[in-house]
Motif scaffolding. Structure first.
Motif, PDB file in Angstrom:
ATOM      1  N   GLN A 126       0.354 -16.938  -0.456  1.00  0.00           N
ATOM      2  CA  GLN A 126      -0.407 -15.713  -0.392  1.00  0.00           C
ATOM      3  C   GLN A 126      -1.806 -15.494  -0.688  1.00  0.00           C
ATOM      4  O   GLN A 126      -2.545 -14.836   0.188  1.00  0.00           O
TER       5      GLN A 126
ATOM      6  N   THR B 151       2.872  -7.415   2.215  1.00  0.00           N
ATOM      7  CA  THR B 151       4.192  -6.946   1.488  1.00  0.00           C
ATOM      8  C   THR B 151       5.317  -7.672   2.558  1.00  0.00           C
ATOM      9  O   THR B 151       5.355  -7.759   3.648  1.00  0.00           O
TER      10      THR B 151
ATOM     11  N   ALA C 247       8.498  -6.434   1.394  1.00  0.00           N
ATOM     12  CA  ALA C 247       9.814  -5.455   1.194  1.00  0.00           C
ATOM     13  C   ALA C 247      10.299  -4.831   2.504  1.00  0.00           C
ATOM     14  O   ALA C 247       9.633  -4.355   3.259  1.00  0.00           O
TER      15      ALA C 247
ATOM     16  N   GLU D 138       9.384  -1.059   3.705  1.00  0.00           N
ATOM     17  CA  GLU D 138       8.041  -0.801   4.147  1.00  0.00           C
ATOM     18  C   GLU D 138       7.344  -1.632   5.179  1.00  0.00           C
ATOM     19  O   GLU D 138       6.456  -1.327   5.767  1.00  0.00           O
TER      20      GLU D 138
ATOM     21  N   SER E  87       6.507  -0.184   8.597  1.00  0.00           N
ATOM     22  CA  SER E  87       5.175   0.387   8.680  1.00  0.00           C
ATOM     23  C   SER E  87       4.152  -0.318   8.569  1.00  0.00           C
ATOM     24  O   SER E  87       3.071  -0.062   9.149  1.00  0.00           O
TER      25      SER E  87
ATOM     26  N   ALA F 253       2.421  -9.674  -5.523  1.00  0.00           N
ATOM     27  CA  ALA F 253       2.526 -11.165  -5.381  1.00  0.00           C
ATOM     28  C   ALA F 253       1.227 -11.834  -5.208  1.00  0.00           C
ATOM     29  O   ALA F 253       0.833 -13.195  -5.644  1.00  0.00           O
TER      30      ALA F 253
ATOM     31  N   THR G 248       3.055  -5.159  -2.562  1.00  0.00           N
ATOM     32  CA  THR G 248       4.504  -5.989  -2.454  1.00  0.00           C
ATOM     33  C   THR G 248       5.675  -5.221  -3.185  1.00  0.00           C
ATOM     34  O   THR G 248       6.345  -5.965  -3.885  1.00  0.00           O
ATOM     35  N   LEU G 249       5.656  -4.129  -2.983  1.00  0.00           N
ATOM     36  CA  LEU G 249       6.809  -3.239  -3.799  1.00  0.00           C
ATOM     37  C   LEU G 249       8.273  -3.637  -3.461  1.00  0.00           C
ATOM     38  O   LEU G 249       8.554  -2.885  -2.415  1.00  0.00           O
ATOM     39  N   ASP G 250       8.806  -4.495  -3.775  1.00  0.00           N
ATOM     40  CA  ASP G 250      10.079  -4.947  -3.378  1.00  0.00           C
ATOM     41  C   ASP G 250      11.332  -4.269  -4.289  1.00  0.00           C
ATOM     42  O   ASP G 250      10.725  -3.512  -5.215  1.00  0.00           O
ATOM     43  N   GLU G 251      12.435  -4.490  -4.058  1.00  0.00           N
ATOM     44  CA  GLU G 251      13.625  -3.920  -4.963  1.00  0.00           C
ATOM     45  C   GLU G 251      13.568  -4.355  -6.440  1.00  0.00           C
ATOM     46  O   GLU G 251      13.736  -3.278  -7.231  1.00  0.00           O
TER      47      GLU G 251
ATOM     48  N   ARG H 220      10.775  -2.338  -7.698  1.00  0.00           N
ATOM     49  CA  ARG H 220      11.252  -0.885  -7.647  1.00  0.00           C
ATOM     50  C   ARG H 220      12.080  -0.743  -9.092  1.00  0.00           C
ATOM     51  O   ARG H 220      12.130   0.142  -9.810  1.00  0.00           O
TER      52      ARG H 220
ATOM     53  N   PHE I 185      -2.534   0.811  -1.345  1.00  0.00           N
ATOM     54  CA  PHE I 185      -2.206   0.887  -0.094  1.00  0.00           C
ATOM     55  C   PHE I 185      -0.790   2.190   0.176  1.00  0.00           C
ATOM     56  O   PHE I 185      -0.117   1.942   1.115  1.00  0.00           O
TER      57      PHE I 185
ATOM     58  N   LEU J 274      -0.662   3.339   3.549  1.00  0.00           N
ATOM     59  CA  LEU J 274       0.022   2.503   4.643  1.00  0.00           C
ATOM     60  C   LEU J 274       1.558   2.539   5.004  1.00  0.00           C
ATOM     61  O   LEU J 274       2.156   2.386   5.418  1.00  0.00           O
ATOM     62  N   SER J 275       2.119   3.092   3.592  1.00  0.00           N
ATOM     63  CA  SER J 275       3.560   3.205   3.614  1.00  0.00           C
ATOM     64  C   SER J 275       4.072   4.492   2.993  1.00  0.00           C
ATOM     65  O   SER J 275       4.145   4.697   1.784  1.00  0.00           O
ATOM     66  N   PRO J 276       4.613   5.265   3.800  1.00  0.00           N
ATOM     67  CA  PRO J 276       5.228   6.419   3.208  1.00  0.00           C
ATOM     68  C   PRO J 276       6.298   6.465   2.038  1.00  0.00           C
ATOM     69  O   PRO J 276       6.210   7.017   1.041  1.00  0.00           O
ATOM     70  N   VAL J 277       7.142   5.335   1.995  1.00  0.00           N
ATOM     71  CA  VAL J 277       8.123   4.932   1.054  1.00  0.00           C
ATOM     72  C   VAL J 277       7.269   4.663  -0.336  1.00  0.00           C
ATOM     73  O   VAL J 277       7.796   5.218  -1.120  1.00  0.00           O
ATOM     74  N   ARG J 278       6.232   3.909  -0.207  1.00  0.00           N
ATOM     75  CA  ARG J 278       5.468   3.590  -1.308  1.00  0.00           C
ATOM     76  C   ARG J 278       5.004   4.919  -1.702  1.00  0.00           C
ATOM     77  O   ARG J 278       4.633   5.081  -3.067  1.00  0.00           O
TER      78      ARG J 278
END
Lengths: 257, 257, 257
Positions: free
Chosen positions: A40, A57, A59, A62, A65, B37, B79-82, B85, B108, B111-115
């Protein structure tokens, strides 16, 4: 099945290679890279040195997106964990819907049957480009007819090794650049895949984009090897070479056959 | 709502910046960094070059132990994974209970509504410091009143870009150091966030800590750019510059307005 | 319990160290490394510079395939998440079944009770080699009798610090090489563990392999420190030094006591 493998081998012109490099530098495409954990950081730095923008990412929540808004998608199967398995189909679908090129790099499918089966499923998505070495090719395809069927459906194959071969429905390229030090640094192949994805985002002729991208990366490797004392100093030199590669560097070194 | 945004802009003194840097070097604070990451290796090396100690686990089972015993917590949302979170709220709670400063870097979110939604939840924890760029700021806050409400509750905002601005209830800093090569290397912003966290652990005036930390990092970037031939050689030079940055380097280069 | 701790301390010969290094270079063993997210890239590059081949997946579905076909297994407990917890026992079992050496590196067990408990379970697998520092040793073992029981069952202990000590049933080594800059770069210890695993794959006397591997890595660190201006330039120099380390480098620098 009508095969296009009689495609003629073509020479690559330095001006063409440099023109595509300049397009990448001007357009600064964003490459979304789902790549292995080891690759990475280096892959991101290769993209930035080249003039592109990385996002990385994995995940599942996301990744669609990110892939939808990117200019190309790289899917590298190294360190293929559950999160990556869940994310990859979502990212590929989002890239496909938005007509972004998709590159698959089936790293080490020869070492893991589970990974090889997953890679075969991905080929059904008709990726624009598959980058792999000979051992991976032998694991992934039953025989030459399998390879040709993939190419016939429009996928370009970049088989890397001491010599690199780009195979496509229309034409092939045989490329001779590179340096042995590249194999003494982790993830050079993986990062090279990201370079191909960046080039594919600025040129619709994917075989030409792959040939140009691979030549740029391998010529940068040669320039770096000329400056480096070993695989450690090679890495910063490679990034510097990508950053400043000129038409005259390409003219002096480009070798295709 | 009574706002303190009339805070006066302040000049930063080289001696103050160097004094805080020396405190980091003497106290070797441990910064627990939940970071993306791509940034982990470089962030750890930036902290070590600075004189701080990194720890970086994201495992929910053990992140609270790590954050409780650390001197500061960095939460970077790349890189917001489970796993991340699940870990982040546990780490923030542990840091809060032990009165360690908490820095949020909402990478970012544009770039990501969830984030972005996740980042908004984190702001409710009243972090000591939020570091972000303009695009991320525009995604995270509905309007200027939103920004001012966050600052009014005591959070310091570090908005980075070509010029950096530190905003706080008490005072603002406008900082002008840095070099364009920093944007051609992945995770420099992320690693810079870790520097701010280290500085916040040795100085209770968080706005001053952020201004000093950002200046140190950006001046090191200028010193490195003067030595580097491109983004590759820039990275080792940046780490060397952080490692050996002197009062005279800071005196010669510090620019605030 | 009959203890073998009366084992005599042995001097290490430069020719022996170089002979083992040359075996690694000729045989290019593959080391499967389940290591922490921060260390992965650097560890892979250290193995490649040394002449070995890294593989690094942590996915439970495929880690057994990778470990079974590798020549040695490194298990480093940094960033110990659920995936790593699930993968480690599968990898250790696969390595054991195929008689490949297994090295455990219980990173930071002193900072996390959960991780320390997991590390204790791993010791029951009778790893060939455990690499750790004094703080980790104190967390992992109740007292000296605990340490001696592990050694009596055949595990070799490599305790690293300013001085390094290799303890085994047959003999001990006290090693004095290294440079303080190594502690200013992340994951040097972790990457050093991978070097020991590579050496253990080419020499059945695990204590000797560990002593030689650690000496090679630390001598490369000294050579690199002589070239570097700080921790940034140290990293590429370390990789170059590993790549080109010669018998005369080892003769000039090897120090055991």
């Amino acid at each position: 099945m009508s095969l296009s493998i009689a495609a003629s081998t073509q020479d690559l012109q330095p001006e063409t290679v440099f023109d595509l490099l300049q397009r990448v530098r001007r357009r600064t495409p964003r490459v979304h890279a789902i790549t292995n954990a080891v690759a990475q950081g280096f892959t991101a730095n290769v993209l930035l040195a080249l003039g592109a923008i990385p996002s990385m990412t994995i995940a599942p929540q996301e990744v669609a997106s990110f892939a939808a808004g990117a200019d190309a998608l790289l899917v590298n199967l190294g360190t293929l964990d559950e999160t990556r398995r869940a994310a990859i189909p979502l990212a590929v679908a989002a890239a496909r819907e938005n007509n972004h090129p998709v590159l698959i790099d089936p790293v080490f499918v020869n070492l893991s049957p589970v990974r090889c089966a997953f890679a075969k499923e991905l080929l059904a998505f008709q990726p624009d480009l598959v980058r792999l070495n000979e051992a991976e090719q032998n694991a992934l395809f039953h025989d030459r007819a399998d390879v040709e069927a993939l190419i016939a459906q429009g996928t370009v194959l970049a088989v890397t090794g001491e010599r690199d071969k780009i195979e496509s429905r229309k034409r092939d390229f045989h490329l001779l650049n590179g340096d042995p030090l590249m194999a003494r640094v982790t993830a050079t192949g993986c990062a090279g895949g990201a370079v191909l994805a960046a080039f594919a985002s600025v040129e619709k002729d994917t075989a030409l984009a792959a040939a140009a991208g691979l030549s740029v990366f391998n010529i940068a490797g040669e320039v770096a090897a000329g400056q480096a004392a070993g695989p450690g100093t090679f890495v910063p030199e490679l990034l510097d070479a990508l950053y400043s590669l000129s038409l005259s560097d390409i003219e002096a070194r480009l070798r295709s056959a």
